[in-house]
Design an enzyme around this catalytic site. Structure first.
Site, PDB file in Angstrom:
ATOM      1  N   ASN A   1      28.547  34.915  23.911  1.00 19.99           N
ATOM      2  CA  ASN A   1      28.874  34.097  24.829  1.00 19.99           C
ATOM      3  C   ASN A   1      28.155  34.472  26.711  1.00 19.99           C
ATOM      4  O   ASN A   1      26.609  34.360  26.942  1.00 19.99           O
ATOM      5  CB  ASN A   1      29.625  33.730  25.225  1.00 19.99           C
ATOM      6  N   GLU A   2      28.515  35.599  27.009  1.00 24.58           N
ATOM      7  CA  GLU A   2      27.925  36.040  28.669  1.00 24.58           C
ATOM      8  C   GLU A   2      28.443  37.643  28.294  1.00 24.58           C
ATOM      9  O   GLU A   2      29.715  38.572  28.021  1.00 24.58           O
ATOM     10  CB  GLU A   2      28.483  35.564  29.782  1.00 24.58           C
TER      11      GLU A   2
ATOM     12  N   ASP B   1      31.127  39.383  26.011  1.00 22.30           N
ATOM     13  CA  ASP B   1      32.239  38.486  25.362  1.00 22.30           C
ATOM     14  C   ASP B   1      31.067  37.238  24.165  1.00 22.30           C
ATOM     15  O   ASP B   1      30.269  37.378  24.452  1.00 22.30           O
ATOM     16  CB  ASP B   1      32.874  36.915  26.106  1.00 22.30           C
TER      17      ASP B   1
ATOM     18  N   ASN C   1      29.723  40.563  31.880  1.00 19.68           N
ATOM     19  CA  ASN C   1      30.262  40.910  33.110  1.00 19.68           C
ATOM     20  C   ASN C   1      30.471  42.515  33.181  1.00 19.68           C
ATOM     21  O   ASN C   1      30.944  43.349  32.721  1.00 19.68           O
ATOM     22  CB  ASN C   1      32.073  39.888  32.807  1.00 19.68           C
TER      23      ASN C   1
ATOM     24  N   VAL D   1      30.347  22.543  31.453  1.00 18.40           N
ATOM     25  CA  VAL D   1      29.422  22.492  32.129  1.00 18.40           C
ATOM     26  C   VAL D   1      29.962  23.842  33.507  1.00 18.40           C
ATOM     27  O   VAL D   1      30.746  23.904  33.621  1.00 18.40           O
ATOM     28  CB  VAL D   1      29.519  21.207  33.122  1.00 18.40           C
TER      29      VAL D   1
ATOM     30  N   SER E   1      35.022  34.256  36.327  1.00 14.89           N
ATOM     31  CA  SER E   1      37.006  33.452  36.089  1.00 14.89           C
ATOM     32  C   SER E   1      37.193  32.264  36.415  1.00 14.89           C
ATOM     33  O   SER E   1      37.928  31.529  36.141  1.00 14.89           O
ATOM     34  CB  SER E   1      37.249  34.704  37.784  1.00 14.89           C
TER      35      SER E   1
ATOM     36  N   ARG F   1      32.122  43.917  30.129  1.00 15.61           N
ATOM     37  CA  ARG F   1      32.880  43.347  28.887  1.00 15.61           C
ATOM     38  C   ARG F   1      31.246  42.637  28.668  1.00 15.61           C
ATOM     39  O   ARG F   1      31.081  41.703  28.778  1.00 15.61           O
ATOM     40  CB  ARG F   1      33.697  42.785  29.386  1.00 15.61           C
TER      41      ARG F   1
ATOM     42  N   GLU G   1      38.211  46.480  61.938  1.00 22.39           N
ATOM     43  CA  GLU G   1      36.395  47.136  61.110  1.00 22.39           C
ATOM     44  C   GLU G   1      35.847  48.206  61.057  1.00 22.39           C
ATOM     45  O   GLU G   1      36.319  49.014  61.482  1.00 22.39           O
ATOM     46  CB  GLU G   1      35.863  45.983  61.824  1.00 22.39           C
TER      47      GLU G   1
ATOM     48  N   TYR H   1      44.871  33.213  34.800  1.00 25.29           N
ATOM     49  CA  TYR H   1      46.007  34.210  36.275  1.00 25.29           C
ATOM     50  C   TYR H   1      47.333  33.401  35.975  1.00 25.29           C
ATOM     51  O   TYR H   1      47.893  34.096  37.352  1.00 25.29           O
ATOM     52  CB  TYR H   1      45.118  34.048  37.039  1.00 25.29           C
TER      53      TYR H   1
ATOM     54  N   GLY I   1      37.211  41.441  35.234  1.00 23.18           N
ATOM     55  CA  GLY I   1      38.760  42.379  35.383  1.00 23.18           C
ATOM     56  C   GLY I   1      39.551  43.270  34.775  1.00 23.18           C
ATOM     57  O   GLY I   1      39.418  44.116  33.813  1.00 23.18           O
TER      58      GLY I   1
END
Length: 377
Positions: free
Chosen positions: A333-334, A321, A336, A197, A204, A319, A83, A279, A340
């Protein structure tokens, strides 16, 4: 305000990956790409994995251990190493190893953290807040921008407030679905079908369902709520799915936008660009970079991407979109704030097409983080 590392030693970078979200494996795959490409002559790299229950552990500095191979999704577990805690002592920001029954050992002083975490508890401002409290330099957006970028509801409110084009949507809170389901369903119906939805705070393409019949709405909401109790429903938009990579500016200069890329999905195999298409089924998806768009549309996409980046107060990388409609309108759209980042992901591929290689991009992001002051700015 923390200081730059001494020139007498390499800059020590702590790579954080894994985490508590449903995007745990994607984060590990991103770490594999960075571990393989980062310049070891310049940077001393300390990989730190975060398990699904939130433990920080010493992770193997082995890219192949963290790659997605033959459909196998990598996972950080407590068995990977001892840890780790981030310790603040005498002005130092040090990673210390905790071994049962032993005095904590020093893993190394940290100059900058590269948080390769996607989704809640990593990309949503929670980790960023911890690093701000610790006065540690880190790559990427700050607390507010990370939180806004993660929550599609508040993201759209901010973008609308800045005059950016977003598609019609409605939000379903848990109490709405439990006590006012007919009203919530009517709000979805007013959007027109099809709708998508989605969990409000996931990435992702996890938990997303395309709905063509309102009878399927309850099942779609249930699927989204597996990932987040808050659900957003977006009107289906006819258009090409285009992405643009944004990189913060050095020395106070404006942010930079890459050439756009386009995602083309085989709709015979997948209804949309879902998790499996992203993916696990590369044959069903084409990633075209740069996108084949008229020059004026390319310029519009790049401009809107930078405006979106600035609207949420992003830093480092993002990024954006968008949809490009048949009449050449660009609709966001969005965003990020930690996209990725494997060598095959769209973000680095778009910068590659724009003239910045993957190793150069990693270096640029770390230098941006070191240049930026910690604390209020």
């Amino acid at each position: 305000m923390s200081e730059q590392p001494s020139p007498a030693r390499k800059t020590r970078v702590a790579l954080l990956f894994g985490g508590r979200s449903g995007e745990h494996a994607i984060s590990a795959a991103t770490a594999a790409g960075v571990l393989r490409a980062i310049d070891r002559d310049v940077y001393d790299v300390v990989p730190v994995g975060i398990t699904r229950d939130g433990r920080w552990v010493v992770a193997a500095d082995e890219p192949e251990r963290w790659e997605i191979t033959d459909g196998r999704l990598p996972e950080v577990t407590s068995d990977d190493g001892a840890e780790v805690v981030l310790s603040l002592t005498a002005g130092e920001r040090t990673l210390r190893v905790l071994e049962p029954g032993q005095v904590p050992g020093v893993l190394g002083e940290v100059d900058v953290v590269f948080p390769l975490l996607h989704g809640p508890f990593g990309e949503d401002g929670t980790l960023q807040g911890l690093l701000e409290l610790a006065d540690v330099h880190y790559v990427g957006a700050g607390v507010l921008a990370s939180a806004v970028g993660m929550d599609k509801h508040f993201m759209k409110l901010v973008l609308e407030g800045q005059g950016l084009p977003v598609g019609p949507y409605t939000v379903i809170l848990p109490r709405d679905w439990e006590t006012r389901r007919e009203e919530a369903t009517a709000a979805v119906a007013r959007l027109g079908l099809p709708v998508f939805v989605k969990p409000a705070r996931a990435g992702s393409s996890l938990g997303i369902t395309r709905v063509d019949d309102l009878a399927d709405l309850p099942a779609a909401v249930a699927e989204a709520q597996r990932h987040d109790p808050k659900v957003i429903v977006e009107q289906g938009i006819e258009g090409r799915e285009v992405e643009c990579a944004v990189l913060g500016g050095r020395s106070g200069l404006p942010a930079r936008a890459s050439l756009p890329g386009e995602i083309v999905v085989d709709h015979g195999a997948h209804a949309f660009y879902d998790f499996e298409a992203k993916y696990l089924d590369e044959s069903a998806v084409q990633l075209r970079c740069p996108a084949d768009l008229p020059d004026k549309v390319v310029a519009q996409v790049r401009s809107i991407a930078v405006r979106t980046f600035d609207a949420v107060g992003a830093e480092g990388l993002s990024r954006v979109d968008v949809f490009v409609t048949p009449d050449e309108r660009v609709i966001v759209n969005e965003i990020n704030t930690m996209p990725g980042f494997t060598p095959f992901s769209m973000y680095p591929r778009m910068w590659e097409a724009t003239g910045l290689t993957y190793p150069q991009l990693i270096d640029e992001l770390i230098q941006l983080a070191l240049e930026r002051p910690t604390g209020l700015r």
